[in-house]
Write a protein that holds these residues in place. Structure first.
Motif, PDB file in Angstrom:
ATOM      1  N   LEU A   1       6.619  12.758 -11.854  1.00  0.00           N
ATOM      2  CA  LEU A   1       7.992  12.391 -11.522  1.00  0.00           C
ATOM      3  C   LEU A   1       8.263  10.987 -12.042  1.00  0.00           C
ATOM      4  CD1 LEU A   1       8.101  13.700  -7.836  1.00  0.00           C
ATOM      5  CD2 LEU A   1       9.046  14.795  -9.862  1.00  0.00           C
ATOM      6  N   THR A   2       8.570  10.881 -13.294  1.00  0.00           N
ATOM      7  CA  THR A   2       8.747   9.585 -13.924  1.00  0.00           C
ATOM      8  C   THR A   2      10.087   8.937 -13.593  1.00  0.00           C
ATOM      9  OG1 THR A   2       9.574  10.645 -15.928  1.00  0.00           O
ATOM     10  CG2 THR A   2       7.209  10.161 -15.837  1.00  0.00           C
ATOM     11  N   LEU A   3      10.986   9.658 -12.947  1.00  0.00           N
ATOM     12  CA  LEU A   3      12.292   9.084 -12.642  1.00  0.00           C
ATOM     13  C   LEU A   3      12.207   7.926 -11.658  1.00  0.00           C
ATOM     14  CD1 LEU A   3      14.300  10.948 -10.028  1.00  0.00           C
ATOM     15  CD2 LEU A   3      12.287  12.089 -10.910  1.00  0.00           C
ATOM     16  N   PHE A   4      11.096   7.763 -10.938  1.00  0.00           N
ATOM     17  CA  PHE A   4      10.931   6.660  -9.995  1.00  0.00           C
ATOM     18  C   PHE A   4      10.279   5.431 -10.621  1.00  0.00           C
ATOM     19  CE2 PHE A   4      10.591  10.453  -7.161  1.00  0.00           C
ATOM     20  CZ  PHE A   4      11.808  10.273  -6.528  1.00  0.00           C
ATOM     21  N   ASN A   5       9.759   5.554 -11.832  1.00  0.00           N
ATOM     22  CA  ASN A   5       8.986   4.464 -12.441  1.00  0.00           C
ATOM     23  C   ASN A   5       9.770   3.157 -12.523  1.00  0.00           C
ATOM     24  OD1 ASN A   5       6.828   6.152 -12.695  1.00  0.00           O
ATOM     25  ND2 ASN A   5       6.986   6.399 -14.905  1.00  0.00           N
ATOM     26  N   ARG A   6      11.012   3.225 -12.922  1.00  0.00           N
ATOM     27  CA  ARG A   6      11.811   2.000 -13.054  1.00  0.00           C
ATOM     28  C   ARG A   6      11.976   1.312 -11.701  1.00  0.00           C
ATOM     29  NH1 ARG A   6      17.396   0.473 -13.155  1.00  0.00           N
ATOM     30  NH2 ARG A   6      17.692  -1.252 -14.580  1.00  0.00           N
ATOM     31  N   ASN A   7      12.234   2.109 -10.654  1.00  0.00           N
ATOM     32  CA  ASN A   7      12.393   1.543  -9.322  1.00  0.00           C
ATOM     33  C   ASN A   7      11.101   0.927  -8.810  1.00  0.00           C
ATOM     34  OD1 ASN A   7      14.163   4.234  -9.471  1.00  0.00           O
ATOM     35  ND2 ASN A   7      15.285   2.637  -8.391  1.00  0.00           N
ATOM     36  N   ILE A   8      10.006   1.609  -9.028  1.00  0.00           N
ATOM     37  CA  ILE A   8       8.711   1.099  -8.582  1.00  0.00           C
ATOM     38  C   ILE A   8       8.345  -0.159  -9.355  1.00  0.00           C
ATOM     39  CG2 ILE A   8       6.233   1.627  -8.504  1.00  0.00           C
ATOM     40  CD1 ILE A   8       7.060   4.522  -7.770  1.00  0.00           C
ATOM     41  N   ASP A   9       8.607  -0.173 -10.650  1.00  0.00           N
ATOM     42  CA  ASP A   9       8.345  -1.382 -11.447  1.00  0.00           C
ATOM     43  C   ASP A   9       9.165  -2.557 -10.920  1.00  0.00           C
ATOM     44  OD1 ASP A   9       6.562  -0.037 -13.040  1.00  0.00           O
ATOM     45  OD2 ASP A   9       7.971   0.256 -14.697  1.00  0.00           O
ATOM     46  N   ARG A  10      10.395  -2.305 -10.521  1.00  0.00           N
ATOM     47  CA  ARG A  10      11.256  -3.361  -9.979  1.00  0.00           C
ATOM     48  C   ARG A  10      10.688  -3.897  -8.657  1.00  0.00           C
ATOM     49  NH1 ARG A  10      13.877  -7.630 -10.847  1.00  0.00           N
ATOM     50  NH2 ARG A  10      15.483  -8.011  -9.351  1.00  0.00           N
TER      51      ARG A  10
ATOM     52  N   ASN B   1       0.820  -1.216   0.000  1.00  0.00           N
ATOM     53  CA  ASN B   1       0.000   0.000   0.000  1.00  0.00           C
ATOM     54  C   ASN B   1       0.853   1.265   0.000  1.00  0.00           C
ATOM     55  OD1 ASN B   1      -2.509  -1.303  -0.077  1.00  0.00           O
ATOM     56  ND2 ASN B   1      -2.491  -1.602   2.126  1.00  0.00           N
ATOM     57  N   GLN B   2       1.960   1.246   0.722  1.00  0.00           N
ATOM     58  CA  GLN B   2       2.843   2.417   0.747  1.00  0.00           C
ATOM     59  C   GLN B   2       3.514   2.640  -0.609  1.00  0.00           C
ATOM     60  OE1 GLN B   2       3.164   4.759   3.183  1.00  0.00           O
ATOM     61  NE2 GLN B   2       1.466   3.644   4.122  1.00  0.00           N
ATOM     62  N   ILE B   3       3.987   1.581  -1.236  1.00  0.00           N
ATOM     63  CA  ILE B   3       4.590   1.698  -2.569  1.00  0.00           C
ATOM     64  C   ILE B   3       3.555   2.201  -3.568  1.00  0.00           C
ATOM     65  CG2 ILE B   3       5.625   0.409  -4.497  1.00  0.00           C
ATOM     66  CD1 ILE B   3       7.523   0.889  -2.110  1.00  0.00           C
ATOM     67  N   PHE B   4       2.326   1.679  -3.484  1.00  0.00           N
ATOM     68  CA  PHE B   4       1.247   2.125  -4.360  1.00  0.00           C
ATOM     69  C   PHE B   4       0.992   3.619  -4.162  1.00  0.00           C
ATOM     70  CE2 PHE B   4      -3.246   2.777  -5.414  1.00  0.00           C
ATOM     71  CZ  PHE B   4      -3.280   2.258  -6.699  1.00  0.00           C
ATOM     72  N   SER B   5       0.982   4.067  -2.915  1.00  0.00           N
ATOM     73  CA  SER B   5       0.766   5.482  -2.608  1.00  0.00           C
ATOM     74  C   SER B   5       1.899   6.347  -3.166  1.00  0.00           C
ATOM     75  CB  SER B   5       0.643   5.668  -1.094  1.00  0.00           C
ATOM     76  OG  SER B   5       0.469   7.012  -0.769  1.00  0.00           O
ATOM     77  N   ILE B   6       3.123   5.880  -3.026  1.00  0.00           N
ATOM     78  CA  ILE B   6       4.268   6.609  -3.576  1.00  0.00           C
ATOM     79  C   ILE B   6       4.141   6.715  -5.092  1.00  0.00           C
ATOM     80  CG2 ILE B   6       6.768   6.463  -3.998  1.00  0.00           C
ATOM     81  CD1 ILE B   6       6.947   5.230  -1.130  1.00  0.00           C
ATOM     82  N   GLN B   7       3.734   5.618  -5.731  1.00  0.00           N
ATOM     83  CA  GLN B   7       3.562   5.628  -7.183  1.00  0.00           C
ATOM     84  C   GLN B   7       2.489   6.634  -7.599  1.00  0.00           C
ATOM     85  OE1 GLN B   7       1.940   2.063  -8.963  1.00  0.00           O
ATOM     86  NE2 GLN B   7       3.093   2.415 -10.841  1.00  0.00           N
ATOM     87  N   LEU B   8       1.361   6.663  -6.889  1.00  0.00           N
ATOM     88  CA  LEU B   8       0.299   7.616  -7.213  1.00  0.00           C
ATOM     89  C   LEU B   8       0.789   9.048  -7.086  1.00  0.00           C
ATOM     90  CD1 LEU B   8      -2.883   6.109  -5.489  1.00  0.00           C
ATOM     91  CD2 LEU B   8      -2.290   6.088  -7.923  1.00  0.00           C
ATOM     92  N   LYS B   9       1.508   9.337  -6.011  1.00  0.00           N
ATOM     93  CA  LYS B   9       2.013  10.700  -5.792  1.00  0.00           C
ATOM     94  C   LYS B   9       3.045  11.088  -6.831  1.00  0.00           C
ATOM     95  CE  LYS B   9       0.999  10.651  -0.906  1.00  0.00           C
ATOM     96  NZ  LYS B   9       1.522  10.504   0.461  1.00  0.00           N
ATOM     97  N   SER B  10       3.933  10.166  -7.183  1.00  0.00           N
ATOM     98  CA  SER B  10       4.950  10.498  -8.185  1.00  0.00           C
ATOM     99  C   SER B  10       4.315  10.687  -9.562  1.00  0.00           C
ATOM    100  CB  SER B  10       6.055   9.439  -8.226  1.00  0.00           C
ATOM    101  OG  SER B  10       5.589   8.219  -8.720  1.00  0.00           O
ATOM    102  N   ASN B  11       3.294   9.897  -9.891  1.00  0.00           N
ATOM    103  CA  ASN B  11       2.597  10.076 -11.171  1.00  0.00           C
ATOM    104  C   ASN B  11       1.837  11.397 -11.205  1.00  0.00           C
ATOM    105  OD1 ASN B  11       3.556   7.655 -12.104  1.00  0.00           O
ATOM    106  ND2 ASN B  11       1.666   6.532 -11.725  1.00  0.00           N
ATOM    107  N   LYS B  12       1.243  11.773 -10.067  1.00  0.00           N
ATOM    108  CA  LYS B  12       0.500  13.028  -9.988  1.00  0.00           C
ATOM    109  C   LYS B  12       1.426  14.214 -10.216  1.00  0.00           C
ATOM    110  CE  LYS B  12      -2.535  15.622  -6.930  1.00  0.00           C
ATOM    111  NZ  LYS B  12      -3.164  15.684  -5.612  1.00  0.00           N
ATOM    112  N   GLU B  13       2.640  14.128  -9.697  1.00  0.00           N
ATOM    113  CA  GLU B  13       3.616  15.203  -9.854  1.00  0.00           C
ATOM    114  C   GLU B  13       4.457  15.040 -11.118  1.00  0.00           C
ATOM    115  OE1 GLU B  13       3.856  17.893  -7.857  1.00  0.00           O
ATOM    116  OE2 GLU B  13       2.118  17.102  -6.758  1.00  0.00           O
TER     117      GLU B  13
END
Length: 97
Positions: A20-29, A6-18
């Motif tokens: 901030l695509t630089l985290f996408n690879r890390n989140i996908d991993r 749930n925390q990773i999902f929340s981080i992904q939502l916030k980064s997508n809202k802003e």
């Protein structure tokens, strides 16, 4: 483990809202590692909502009709593979409009 998902999902939502695509690879991993542990995380955003859906808990804004869509996801749907079968371990919490 659900709290971490749930925390990773929340981080992904916030980064997508802003945007901030630089985290996408890390989140996908991280999601790949969840899959390796037997978890399958589903984001139902944009799906047509049906009243008979058993894998989400919905807050409905407006009148219920056949064209309602999931417009916001607060918690994702999470399945876990147990004995070669996917078992629902967390219902998604969504807003429908």
């Amino acid at each position: 483990m659900l709290e971490i998902i749930n925390q990773i999902f929340s981080i992904q939502l916030k980064s997508n809202k802003e945007d901030l695509t630089l985290f996408n690879r890390n989140i996908d991993r991280i999601y790949h590692e969840f899959e390796a542990l037997g978890f399958h995380v589903v984001n139902p955003l944009g799906q047509t909502y049906r009243n008979e859906m058993t894998d989400v808990e919905a807050n409905i804004t407006g009148d219920l009709n056949a064209n309602m869509k999931i417009v916001k996801v607060l918690k994702p749907i999470v399945y876990k593979k147990i004995n070669e079968e996917n078992t629902l371990v967390q219902k998604g919490i969504v807003i429908v409009d």
